[in-house]
Enzyme design. Structure first.
Site, PDB file in Angstrom:
ATOM      1  N   ARG A  23       1.174   9.239   3.884  1.00 49.57           N
ATOM      2  CA  ARG A  23       0.269   8.330   3.191  1.00 49.57           C
ATOM      3  C   ARG A  23       0.489   8.307   1.679  1.00 49.57           C
ATOM      4  O   ARG A  23       0.369   7.253   1.044  1.00 49.57           O
ATOM      5  CB  ARG A  23      -1.192   8.727   3.496  1.00 49.57           C
ATOM      6  N   LEU A  76      -5.794   2.197   2.039  1.00 50.68           N
ATOM      7  CA  LEU A  76      -5.004   2.875   3.059  1.00 50.68           C
ATOM      8  C   LEU A  76      -5.957   3.121   4.220  1.00 50.68           C
ATOM      9  O   LEU A  76      -6.899   3.912   4.102  1.00 50.68           O
ATOM     10  CB  LEU A  76      -4.464   4.198   2.530  1.00 50.68           C
ATOM     11  N   SER A  77      -5.756   2.424   5.317  1.00 50.25           N
ATOM     12  CA  SER A  77      -6.717   2.475   6.417  1.00 50.25           C
ATOM     13  C   SER A  77      -6.835   3.865   7.022  1.00 50.25           C
ATOM     14  O   SER A  77      -5.942   4.712   6.858  1.00 50.25           O
ATOM     15  CB  SER A  77      -6.315   1.472   7.503  1.00 50.25           C
ATOM     16  N   CYS A  78      -7.940   4.097   7.732  1.00 51.22           N
ATOM     17  CA  CYS A  78      -8.146   5.363   8.434  1.00 51.22           C
ATOM     18  C   CYS A  78      -6.942   5.647   9.331  1.00 51.22           C
ATOM     19  O   CYS A  78      -6.513   4.776  10.093  1.00 51.22           O
ATOM     20  CB  CYS A  78      -9.396   5.303   9.300  1.00 51.22           C
TER      21      CYS A  78
END
Length: 364
Positions: A23, A76-78
């Protein structure tokens, strides 16, 4: 965080891809964190440890990467939701993929680890440029174009898979029309659901089941309406006690989903603090309602506005119970060029939301 993610056994490539593309490679220098009252900047150069904690807050936590008018507009999505969406996409190496919402570029990079061709559409030209840069840095073969995701990208149709990284109330027909027969469209829907649609052999419809709960930012073309704070200033017009335990409102995701589709424009939220359960609902226009309970005391209903939202929600709750408390996975959706219906258990027989006219039902 990786140890907390439930990795799908049928898609081992997903964990391999996320480990190869961590990430932090896609996070901007400045992130945004909620302090209980507002979003505050977290600068990687000034506080690298806090920045890292935001990036890896947990599998169910998104990292906010952009604000617009004080509200999150990109993230930044889960990680858990990213993994679920990639899994239900049923992606194969020969597939051509259309992604709507490039954002940071990470999801497109993950797609490119599996698919033969990935095209990503981003409505924000600045985000599109940043995504291109990050994708080039990790050698991800992705075409990023600036445009309106709701209209898709017809230049390279048909696509084998279409996936959206933002929520829509109505699935754009362009996504179905630009897919091949038998193709798959995966998108967050509304404020809760994740749906996977399979395009019919004649290309005139797409239908499929709900795949889980997912909360994504909405498309920028969707007007959020008036907020709870704006609407709830209206004085209470009706109040009464309820002979009903409110706990399932907070704990049963399938119930909240059923209440979400019955009056689809109603926004419902729940909290549970120190035993007190509170549910708040509003329609984005002029009506609001609250349901509160301090066990062992009885619950209390309060509402105001042209609509009696609490009564609508309670009626939907009663229907859900009489139907045997259908699970989220008992619901599905059918989309055509002119209509969109959510159904329960049987796509041919329903029940449907909105209710189908007799002529519609007989022609199915």
């Amino acid at each position: 965080m990786a140890d907390q993610v439930r990795w799908p056994q049928r898609s081992p490539w997903i964990r391999q891809a996320t480990e190869a593309l961590p990430r932090e490679r896609f996070a901007p220098r400045v992130l945004w964190s909620w302090d209980g009252q507002r979003y505050v900047a977290v600068d990687q150069e000034q506080d690298p440890e806090r920045w890292a904690r935001v990036v890896y807050a947990g599998p169910d936590e998104a990292a906010i990467t952009q604000l617009a008018n004080g509200r999150p507009s990109s993230s930044l999505s889960c990680e858990s939701v990213v993994v679920d969406m990639l899994d239900v996409l049923l992606l194969e190496p020969h597939h051509k993929v259309l992604e709507l919402g490039a954002g940071t570029g990470r999801n497109a990079a993950l797609l490119a680890r599996r698919a033969s061709r990935v095209v990503s559409v981003e409505c924000d030209p600045l985000l599109a440029d940043q995504a291109r840069t990050r994708l080039a840095e990790v050698d991800a073969d992705v075409v990023v174009v600036a445009g309106d995701g709701d209209t898709g990208w017809p230049d390279e149709q048909p696509y084998d898979r279409v996936v959206a990284t933002y929520a829509v109330e109505r699935v754009p027909w362009a996504w179905v029309a630009q897919s091949r027969p038998g193709g798959r469209v995966v998108t967050p829907w509304g404020r809760m659901g994740l749906v996977a649609l399979t395009v019919a052999a004649d290309g005139q419809s797409a239908s499929g089941w709900m795949q889980g709960l997912a909360m994504f930012m909405s498309t920028k073309s969707t007007c959020p309406g008036r907020s709870w704070d704006q609407i709830s200033t209206q004085p209470v017009q009706a109040e009464r006690r309820l002979d009903r335990d409110l706990a399932p409102l907070h704990t049963e995701g399938s119930l909240r989903f059923a209440l979400r589709i019955a009056p689809p424009e109603v926004v419902l939220s729940t909290t549970a603090r120190e035993g007190r359960i509170t549910a708040r609902a509003h329609d984005g226009l002029a009506s609001w309602a609250t349901l509160t309970q301090d066990p062992p005391q009885a619950a209390v209903l309060r509402q105001a506005g042209p609509r009696r939202l609490a009564d609508e929600l309670l009626a939907a709750w009663t229907w859900w119970e009489k139907q045997g408390a259908p699970h989220l996975y008992d619901f599905g959706m059918t989309v055509t060029a002119t209509s969109q219906h959510v159904w329960c258990r049987d796509p041919a027989a329903g029940p449907y939301w909105p209710p189908r006219r007799r002529s519609q039902a007989s022609s199915t």
